[in-house]
Design a protein around this motif. Structure first.
Motif, mmCIF file in Angstrom:
data_model
loop_
_atom_site.group_PDB
_atom_site.id
_atom_site.type_symbol
_atom_site.label_atom_id
_atom_site.label_comp_id
_atom_site.label_asym_id
_atom_site.label_seq_id
_atom_site.Cartn_x
_atom_site.Cartn_y
_atom_site.Cartn_z
ATOM 1 N N LEU A 30 0.892 -1.056 0.087
ATOM 2 C CA LEU A 30 0.025 0.000 0.172
ATOM 3 C C LEU A 30 0.684 1.142 0.098
ATOM 4 C CD1 LEU A 30 -2.922 -1.008 2.612
ATOM 5 C CD2 LEU A 30 -3.260 -0.475 -0.029
ATOM 6 N N VAL A 31 2.086 1.176 0.989
ATOM 7 C CA VAL A 31 2.744 2.473 0.616
ATOM 8 C C VAL A 31 3.554 2.830 -0.393
ATOM 9 C CG1 VAL A 31 4.981 3.174 1.947
ATOM 10 C CG2 VAL A 31 3.406 2.368 3.381
ATOM 11 N N ARG A 32 3.938 1.681 -0.994
ATOM 12 C CA ARG A 32 4.335 1.635 -2.574
ATOM 13 C C ARG A 32 3.565 2.486 -3.347
ATOM 14 N NH1 ARG A 32 6.903 -3.337 -1.017
ATOM 15 N NH2 ARG A 32 5.410 -4.529 -2.022
ATOM 16 N N ASN A 33 2.281 1.934 -3.089
ATOM 17 C CA ASN A 33 1.256 2.543 -4.099
ATOM 18 C C ASN A 33 0.675 3.759 -3.873
ATOM 19 O OD1 ASN A 33 1.439 0.484 -5.933
ATOM 20 N ND2 ASN A 33 0.285 -1.077 -4.554
ATOM 21 N N GLY A 34 1.140 4.452 -2.869
ATOM 22 C CA GLY A 34 0.644 5.897 -2.386
ATOM 23 C C GLY A 34 -0.256 5.670 -1.514
ATOM 24 N N CYS A 35 -0.707 4.874 -0.887
ATOM 25 C CA CYS A 35 -1.612 4.711 0.306
ATOM 26 C C CYS A 35 -1.431 4.527 1.485
ATOM 27 C CB CYS A 35 -2.674 3.399 -0.444
ATOM 28 S SG CYS A 35 -3.580 3.579 -1.857
ATOM 29 N N ALA A 36 -0.346 5.410 2.031
ATOM 30 C CA ALA A 36 0.237 5.160 3.339
ATOM 31 C C ALA A 36 -0.878 5.274 4.625
ATOM 32 C CB ALA A 36 1.110 6.152 3.629
ATOM 33 N N PRO A 37 -2.123 6.154 4.361
ATOM 34 C CA PRO A 37 -3.151 5.972 5.435
ATOM 35 C C PRO A 37 -3.609 4.711 5.655
ATOM 36 C CG PRO A 37 -3.241 8.207 4.174
ATOM 37 C CD PRO A 37 -2.444 7.327 3.307
ATOM 38 N N GLN A 38 -3.867 4.155 4.671
ATOM 39 C CA GLN A 38 -4.532 2.670 4.446
ATOM 40 C C GLN A 38 -3.537 1.720 4.959
ATOM 41 O OE1 GLN A 38 -5.797 2.657 0.202
ATOM 42 N NE2 GLN A 38 -7.395 1.598 1.147
ATOM 43 N N ALA A 39 -2.290 1.827 4.747
ATOM 44 C CA ALA A 39 -1.369 0.988 5.355
ATOM 45 C C ALA A 39 -1.213 1.152 6.842
ATOM 46 C CB ALA A 39 0.207 1.252 4.629
ATOM 47 N N GLN A 40 -1.455 2.492 7.215
ATOM 48 C CA GLN A 40 -1.277 2.676 8.690
ATOM 49 C C GLN A 40 -2.394 1.828 9.728
ATOM 50 O OE1 GLN A 40 1.093 4.638 10.216
ATOM 51 N NE2 GLN A 40 0.333 3.842 12.247
ATOM 52 N N ARG A 41 -3.491 1.959 9.128
ATOM 53 C CA ARG A 41 -4.399 1.206 9.575
ATOM 54 C C ARG A 41 -4.400 -0.354 9.959
ATOM 55 N NH1 ARG A 41 -7.496 5.213 6.769
ATOM 56 N NH2 ARG A 41 -8.048 3.752 5.029
ATOM 57 N N LEU A 42 -3.435 -0.922 9.209
ATOM 58 C CA LEU A 42 -3.290 -2.164 9.369
ATOM 59 C C LEU A 42 -2.282 -2.750 10.258
ATOM 60 C CD1 LEU A 42 -2.477 -3.375 5.466
ATOM 61 C CD2 LEU A 42 -4.721 -3.855 6.815
#
Length: 62
Positions: A30-42
């Motif tokens: 997710l971070v690699r694809n620019g979705c850091a906020p979603q990654a943080q929730r995991l």
């Protein structure tokens, strides 16, 4: 560390282990694809570990 401390850590202080490999891999993608906020929730929430003032003074740099 001495053997006694290692044994105490392993047998008394550790109360559980959780394999976060799948979540971390998904978060990394997710971070690699620019979705850091979603990654943080995991990932597990970070918590401040409470310590006494006397211990804090020994742990903190001068």
């Amino acid at each position: 560390m001495g053997r006694h401390l290692i044994r105490t850590f392993a047998e008394e202080w550790v109360v559980g282990l959780t394999d976060l490999t799948p979540q971390v891999r998904k978060a990394a993608a997710l971070v690699r694809n620019g979705c850091a906020p979603q990654a943080q929730r995991l990932l597990p929430a970070e918590r401040v570990y409470p310590v006494s003032r006397s211990l804090e003074s020994h742990l903190s740099p001068v």
